[in-house]
Write a protein that holds these residues in place. Structure first.
Motif, PDB file in Angstrom:
ATOM      1  N   GLU A  15       0.830  -1.210   0.000  1.00 16.33           N
ATOM      2  CA  GLU A  15       0.000   0.000   0.000  1.00 16.33           C
ATOM      3  C   GLU A  15       0.861   1.256   0.000  1.00 16.33           C
ATOM      4  O   GLU A  15       0.621   2.190  -0.768  1.00 16.33           O
ATOM      5  CB  GLU A  15      -0.892   0.002   1.239  1.00 16.33           C
ATOM      6  N   GLN A  16       1.881   1.277   0.877  1.00 18.38           N
ATOM      7  CA  GLN A  16       2.684   2.491   1.055  1.00 18.38           C
ATOM      8  C   GLN A  16       3.774   2.647   0.000  1.00 18.38           C
ATOM      9  O   GLN A  16       4.142   3.767  -0.352  1.00 18.38           O
ATOM     10  CB  GLN A  16       3.329   2.481   2.446  1.00 18.38           C
ATOM     11  N   LEU A  17       4.334   1.489  -0.453  1.00 16.79           N
ATOM     12  CA  LEU A  17       5.477   1.492  -1.389  1.00 16.79           C
ATOM     13  C   LEU A  17       6.620   2.350  -0.850  1.00 16.79           C
ATOM     14  O   LEU A  17       7.272   3.100  -1.581  1.00 16.79           O
ATOM     15  CB  LEU A  17       5.030   1.966  -2.783  1.00 16.79           C
ATOM     16  N   HIS A  18       6.842   2.212   0.456  1.00 17.53           N
ATOM     17  CA  HIS A  18       7.890   2.977   1.124  1.00 17.53           C
ATOM     18  C   HIS A  18       8.248   2.230   2.407  1.00 17.53           C
ATOM     19  O   HIS A  18       7.389   2.016   3.269  1.00 17.53           O
ATOM     20  CB  HIS A  18       7.384   4.386   1.444  1.00 17.53           C
ATOM     21  N   PHE A  19       9.521   1.816   2.547  1.00 20.01           N
ATOM     22  CA  PHE A  19       9.912   1.011   3.690  1.00 20.01           C
ATOM     23  C   PHE A  19       9.811   1.795   4.996  1.00 20.01           C
ATOM     24  O   PHE A  19       9.399   1.251   6.023  1.00 20.01           O
ATOM     25  CB  PHE A  19      11.339   0.478   3.493  1.00 20.01           C
ATOM     26  N   GLY A  20      10.189   3.077   4.972  1.00 21.33           N
ATOM     27  CA  GLY A  20      10.137   3.879   6.186  1.00 21.33           C
ATOM     28  C   GLY A  20       8.727   4.055   6.713  1.00 21.33           C
ATOM     29  O   GLY A  20       8.466   3.894   7.911  1.00 21.33           O
ATOM     30  N   ARG A  21       7.788   4.400   5.812  1.00 18.06           N
ATOM     31  CA  ARG A  21       6.402   4.592   6.245  1.00 18.06           C
ATOM     32  C   ARG A  21       5.787   3.265   6.705  1.00 18.06           C
ATOM     33  O   ARG A  21       4.961   3.233   7.624  1.00 18.06           O
ATOM     34  CB  ARG A  21       5.578   5.211   5.116  1.00 18.06           C
ATOM     35  N   THR A  57       8.289  -0.646  -6.156  1.00 14.92           N
ATOM     36  CA  THR A  57       7.100  -1.019  -6.925  1.00 14.92           C
ATOM     37  C   THR A  57       6.856  -2.515  -6.785  1.00 14.92           C
ATOM     38  O   THR A  57       7.770  -3.287  -6.511  1.00 14.92           O
ATOM     39  CB  THR A  57       7.254  -0.665  -8.417  1.00 14.92           C
ATOM     40  N   LEU A  58       5.613  -2.896  -6.971  1.00 11.44           N
ATOM     41  CA  LEU A  58       5.251  -4.308  -6.921  1.00 11.44           C
ATOM     42  C   LEU A  58       5.600  -4.997  -8.237  1.00 11.44           C
ATOM     43  O   LEU A  58       5.415  -4.424  -9.314  1.00 11.44           O
ATOM     44  CB  LEU A  58       3.752  -4.458  -6.661  1.00 11.44           C
TER      45      LEU A  58
END
Length: 297
Positions: A15-21, A57-58
């Motif tokens: 959903e976020q496509l961001h490791f930090g978030r 990206t997925l």
């Protein structure tokens, strides 16, 4: 069988496509998320995400796995919530909207949501444009369909549900009233009725009620209103004009005012937003339902 962290890390990162978030959402470290995803990919034997220094990206396999896991996970989460409460109502989700056309979409989505999730309660309330974020920040609203742009650190934005052509609301006797269309530069030659912006982000006001034309000419600012009916009164009395979604004519047409389309203005985009922290577990399944309902707009 997937471990719980593997499942939650995968779906949240999808959903976020961001490791930090993703790490912040799950209250773990970024390295823990990276390790968990790598472990999951080793078990599956193929990459689920493509990563580089800028984007995540997925992969096609990742998208397939997300689409297959998300409905089941959301249903399990809702069932656990219901069981923990020990009653027949799993949880209430409160929806907010601004603009009657947004409210109509939420009502249609709610009807579908109640069929698929019969042991839930859905409340819907109108949000005043002069305080577009207050109800969400107070915890009173879980999910809101509203005019974009929204760029706040404590609020997550989702997909744009629909876009409306922009128009200008003018008095019937105004020189613009007989035109087929107007331009953004024309705003410098009239007075713009605006909103009381004490609780509205400046970037939002500049997008919807600009202070200058594209060439830099100042736009005269008229009365700052608190409620939409005030705008209609000011315009009908010839005090000024106002930018508006053209679909408003279907709901607010009245003697003394004319809706004139812009031929060079960007659309008014309506999107979804929800709190970044403490998200109601019914938000993800409702996002899916409202996206489906919007396809039939």
């Amino acid at each position: 069988m997937l471990e719980r962290l593997e499942l939650e890390a995968f779906l949240t990162l999808a959903e976020q496509l961001h490791f930090g978030r993703t790490a912040e959402r799950l209250h773990v470290t970024t390295s823990r998320i990276s390790q968990t995803i790598r472990k999951l990919e080793r078990r599956i034997g193929a990459p689920l995400f493509e990563r580089n220094s800028r984007t995540v990206t997925l992969t096609p396999l990742g998208r397939q796995l997300r689409d297959e896991l998300r409905p089941a996970y959301d249903q399990i989460s809702a069932s656990i919530t219901a069981a923990s409460r020990g009653n027949s109502v799993e949880r209430t989700i409160t929806l907010g909207f601004s603009g009657a056309w947004s409210g109509n979409l939420l009502v249609r989505a709610t009807e579908l949501f109640r069929i698929r999730y019969p042991h839930t309660a859905v409340d819907i309330e109108e949000i005043q444009l002069t305080d577009p974020l207050g109800r969400m920040r107070s915890g009173a609203v879980d999910l809101q369909l509203t005019e974009f742009p929204i760029a706040e650190p404590d609020i997550t934005t989702g997909a744009i549900m629909f876009a409306e052509p922009r128009g200008l609301l003018v008095p019937q006797g105004h020189s613009f009233a007989t035109r087929e269309s107007v331009a953004l530069e024309d705003l410098a030659d009239t007075t713009l009725v605006t909103l009381n912006d004490a609780l509205i982000p400046r970037y939002w006001m500049d997008h919807h009620f600009p202070r200058r034309t594209p060439s830099g000419r100042p736009i005269p600012q008229g009365p700052a209103t608190t409620f939409w009916p005030e705008v209609l009164v000011h315009v009908s009395q010839g005090i000024g004009v106002s930018t508006v979604a053209l679909r408003a004519e279907q709901f607010h047409a009245r003697p003394g005012i004319v809706f004139v389309p812009f031929h060079d203005a960007p659309t008014i985009d309506y999107g979804l937003m929800w709190p970044s922290a403490g998200r109601n577990p019914l938000v993800p399944p409702f996002l899916e339902v409202i996206a489906e309902a919007a396809q039939h707009e």
